[in-house]
Design a protein around this motif. Sequence first.
Motif, PDB file in Angstrom:
ATOM      1  N   VAL A   1       0.851  -1.192   0.000  1.00 15.95           N
ATOM      2  CA  VAL A   1       0.000   0.000   0.000  1.00 15.95           C
ATOM      3  C   VAL A   1       0.887   1.242   0.000  1.00 15.95           C
ATOM      4  CG1 VAL A   1      -1.702   1.363   1.269  1.00 15.95           C
ATOM      5  CG2 VAL A   1      -1.924  -1.129   1.176  1.00 15.95           C
ATOM      6  N   ALA A   2       0.663   2.134  -0.971  1.00 16.42           N
ATOM      7  CA  ALA A   2       1.395   3.402  -1.017  1.00 16.42           C
ATOM      8  C   ALA A   2       0.530   4.492  -0.414  1.00 16.42           C
ATOM      9  CB  ALA A   2       1.748   3.758  -2.458  1.00 16.42           C
ATOM     10  N   ARG A   3       1.101   5.238   0.501  1.00 16.24           N
ATOM     11  CA  ARG A   3       0.384   6.408   1.027  1.00 16.24           C
ATOM     12  C   ARG A   3       0.979   7.652   0.392  1.00 16.24           C
ATOM     13  NH1 ARG A   3      -0.241   7.265   7.311  1.00 16.24           N
ATOM     14  NH2 ARG A   3       0.893   9.201   7.378  1.00 16.24           N
ATOM     15  N   VAL A   4       0.156   8.363  -0.370  1.00 17.51           N
ATOM     16  CA  VAL A   4       0.541   9.606  -1.030  1.00 17.51           C
ATOM     17  C   VAL A   4      -0.077  10.755  -0.247  1.00 17.51           C
ATOM     18  CG1 VAL A   4       0.377  10.979  -3.136  1.00 17.51           C
ATOM     19  CG2 VAL A   4       0.657   8.492  -3.281  1.00 17.51           C
ATOM     20  N   THR A   5       0.775  11.641   0.270  1.00 20.48           N
ATOM     21  CA  THR A   5       0.298  12.737   1.111  1.00 20.48           C
ATOM     22  C   THR A   5       0.626  14.076   0.466  1.00 20.48           C
ATOM     23  OG1 THR A   5       0.729  11.385   3.076  1.00 20.48           O
ATOM     24  CG2 THR A   5       0.359  13.737   3.415  1.00 20.48           C
ATOM     25  N   LEU A   6      -0.392  14.918   0.313  1.00 19.47           N
ATOM     26  CA  LEU A   6      -0.188  16.270  -0.201  1.00 19.47           C
ATOM     27  C   LEU A   6       0.504  17.102   0.872  1.00 19.47           C
ATOM     28  CD1 LEU A   6      -2.692  15.075  -1.818  1.00 19.47           C
ATOM     29  CD2 LEU A   6      -3.432  17.451  -2.106  1.00 19.47           C
ATOM     30  N   VAL A   7       1.555  17.823   0.480  1.00 16.45           N
ATOM     31  CA  VAL A   7       2.307  18.613   1.460  1.00 16.45           C
ATOM     32  C   VAL A   7       2.490  20.066   1.015  1.00 16.45           C
ATOM     33  CG1 VAL A   7       3.527  16.652   2.448  1.00 16.45           C
ATOM     34  CG2 VAL A   7       4.519  17.825   0.485  1.00 16.45           C
ATOM     35  N   GLY A   8       1.708  20.519   0.056  1.00 14.33           N
ATOM     36  CA  GLY A   8       1.840  21.916  -0.366  1.00 14.33           C
ATOM     37  C   GLY A   8       2.728  22.077  -1.581  1.00 14.33           C
ATOM     38  N   PRO A   9       3.653  23.044  -1.617  1.00 10.14           N
ATOM     39  CA  PRO A   9       4.107  23.863  -0.497  1.00 10.14           C
ATOM     40  C   PRO A   9       3.179  25.021  -0.136  1.00 10.14           C
ATOM     41  CG  PRO A   9       5.303  24.449  -2.475  1.00 10.14           C
ATOM     42  CD  PRO A   9       4.438  23.279  -2.834  1.00 10.14           C
ATOM     43  N   GLY A  10       2.091  25.224  -0.911  1.00  9.68           N
ATOM     44  CA  GLY A  10       1.162  26.299  -0.598  1.00  9.68           C
ATOM     45  C   GLY A  10       0.372  26.006   0.666  1.00  9.68           C
ATOM     46  N   LYS A  11      -0.162  27.044   1.304  1.00 13.07           N
ATOM     47  CA  LYS A  11      -0.958  26.905   2.518  1.00 13.07           C
ATOM     48  C   LYS A  11      -2.157  25.997   2.262  1.00 13.07           C
ATOM     49  CE  LYS A  11      -3.498  29.654   5.952  1.00 13.07           C
ATOM     50  NZ  LYS A  11      -3.960  31.028   6.318  1.00 13.07           N
ATOM     51  N   GLY A  12      -2.444  25.134   3.227  1.00 14.44           N
ATOM     52  CA  GLY A  12      -3.567  24.229   3.081  1.00 14.44           C
ATOM     53  C   GLY A  12      -3.405  23.259   1.925  1.00 14.44           C
ATOM     54  N   ASN A  13      -2.159  22.883   1.635  1.00 20.44           N
ATOM     55  CA  ASN A  13      -1.863  21.971   0.521  1.00 20.44           C
ATOM     56  C   ASN A  13      -2.450  22.479  -0.793  1.00 20.44           C
ATOM     57  OD1 ASN A  13      -0.656  20.165   2.433  1.00 20.44           O
ATOM     58  ND2 ASN A  13      -2.694  19.357   2.912  1.00 20.44           N
ATOM     59  N   ALA A  14      -2.408  23.797  -0.973  1.00 22.01           N
ATOM     60  CA  ALA A  14      -2.908  24.385  -2.216  1.00 22.01           C
ATOM     61  C   ALA A  14      -2.107  23.863  -3.400  1.00 22.01           C
ATOM     62  CB  ALA A  14      -2.827  25.909  -2.160  1.00 22.01           C
ATOM     63  N   MET A  15      -2.772  23.789  -4.549  1.00 27.71           N
ATOM     64  CA  MET A  15      -2.219  23.120  -5.719  1.00 27.71           C
ATOM     65  C   MET A  15      -1.508  24.115  -6.627  1.00 27.71           C
ATOM     66  SD  MET A  15      -5.582  20.805  -6.406  1.00 27.71           S
ATOM     67  CE  MET A  15      -5.983  19.390  -5.351  1.00 27.71           C
ATOM     68  N   GLY A  16      -0.195  24.190  -6.475  1.00 28.65           N
ATOM     69  CA  GLY A  16       0.627  25.082  -7.269  1.00 28.65           C
ATOM     70  C   GLY A  16       1.329  24.347  -8.396  1.00 28.65           C
ATOM     71  N   PRO A  17       2.315  24.978  -9.029  1.00 25.75           N
ATOM     72  CA  PRO A  17       2.997  24.384 -10.178  1.00 25.75           C
ATOM     73  C   PRO A  17       3.582  23.001  -9.905  1.00 25.75           C
ATOM     74  CG  PRO A  17       3.564  26.703  -9.994  1.00 25.75           C
ATOM     75  CD  PRO A  17       2.779  26.363  -8.766  1.00 25.75           C
ATOM     76  N   GLU A  18       4.176  22.801  -8.707  1.00 20.31           N
ATOM     77  CA  GLU A  18       4.782  21.500  -8.417  1.00 20.31           C
ATOM     78  C   GLU A  18       3.720  20.401  -8.379  1.00 20.31           C
ATOM     79  OE1 GLU A  18       5.177  24.141  -6.428  1.00 20.31           O
ATOM     80  OE2 GLU A  18       7.324  24.626  -6.337  1.00 20.31           O
ATOM     81  N   PHE A  19       2.563  20.719  -7.810  1.00 21.92           N
ATOM     82  CA  PHE A  19       1.489  19.727  -7.748  1.00 21.92           C
ATOM     83  C   PHE A  19       1.118  19.264  -9.150  1.00 21.92           C
ATOM     84  CE2 PHE A  19      -2.967  18.689  -8.197  1.00 21.92           C
ATOM     85  CZ  PHE A  19      -3.190  17.762  -7.193  1.00 21.92           C
ATOM     86  N   TRP A  20       0.872  20.206 -10.043  1.00 19.20           N
ATOM     87  CA  TRP A  20       0.373  19.859 -11.376  1.00 19.20           C
ATOM     88  C   TRP A  20       1.423  19.144 -12.221  1.00 19.20           C
ATOM     89  CZ3 TRP A  20      -4.565  19.805 -11.438  1.00 19.20           C
ATOM     90  CH2 TRP A  20      -5.290  20.703 -10.657  1.00 19.20           C
TER      91      TRP A  20
END
Length: 276
Positions: A18-37
Motif C-alpha cells: 500500500v502506497a500512502r501519497v500525502t499532499l504537502v503543499g508547499p502552498g498553505k492548506g496543501n494548495a495546488m501550485g505548479p509542483e502539484f500539477w
Amino acid sequence: MTDHSSWKAFTVEVDAHVARVTLVGPGKGNAMGPEFWSELPELFAALDTDDEVRAVVLAGSGKHFSFGLDLPAMSGDIGKVLADKALAKPRTNFHAMVKRMQAAITAVADCRKPVVAAVQGWCIGGGVDLITAADIRYASADAKFSVREVKVGMVADVGSLARLPLIVGDGHTRELALTGKDIDAARAEKIGLVNDVFDDAEAALAAAHATAAEIAGNPPLVVHGIKDVLDHTRSPQVDDSLRYVAAWNAAFLPSEDLTEAISAVFEKRPPNFRGR
C-alpha cells in the motif's frame, strides 16, 4: 521498486503493498501550485507500474486536505489569457495548460492501483477534482467540501463537472457547482460523495489504510480488471466533458468578473461581480 523520494508537493510511503501519497503543499492548506500539477501525473504513472504497490491511500497533511488551486502561484499563467488583446496565441497556450492539468487528475483515475482518499478539513475546488478521481472516499467529521470555482469567476475545468455526476448524480452536481456552497461531511455522505464518515482525521486515514490493505490482499490482475471494466463505460463520457470544458474556458474564461475575483483574492475583500 520505484524511488518515490524526490517529490516536492507529495510524500510517498510504501508498506505491505500500500502506497500512502500525502499532499504537502508547499502552498498553505496543501494548495495546488505548479509542483502539484507537474508531479501528480509522474507520481501516479510511477505507482501504476510499481509492482510493489497494489493500492494507494491519498491524504492531505495538516488540518486540511486541500484548499484547491493555488491562485497566487498560478496567477502568472492565468494572467496571460486575461491580458488586453489576448487572442489566439495566449488562448491556445491556456487551452494546453488546462489539458495538462486535466491529464494530471486523470492520471489518478487511470491508475490501475485503486485509490482510497481520506479527507479532513477543507476540500475545495481542485481538491474536489482530485477526490472525484479516486475510487473510494472517506472523510473525517470535520471535513467540508466546496465546488467553489463559480465563486472565483471560473467554470470548473479539471474534472469535477465530468466526474461528479457519475458519483452524486446530476441534481446534486448542479447544486454544488452553481452555488459554490460548502457542505459538511454528513451531507457529503448523504449524497454519496464520500463512502463513510469517521470521528477524526486519524480514524478516516486508518479506515482508508484498512480498505487499501484489503484491496491489496486480492489478486492484483483481477483488481486491475475490475477497475478497467468499471471505467470502460464512463471514460468516454468523462473524456468528452473534459475536452469540451477545456475549449469552452479557452474561449470564454477571460472576463471582468474573473479579473475582479482574482483582485478580490489578493486584496482579501468580497468580489463585486457585474456579469461582464
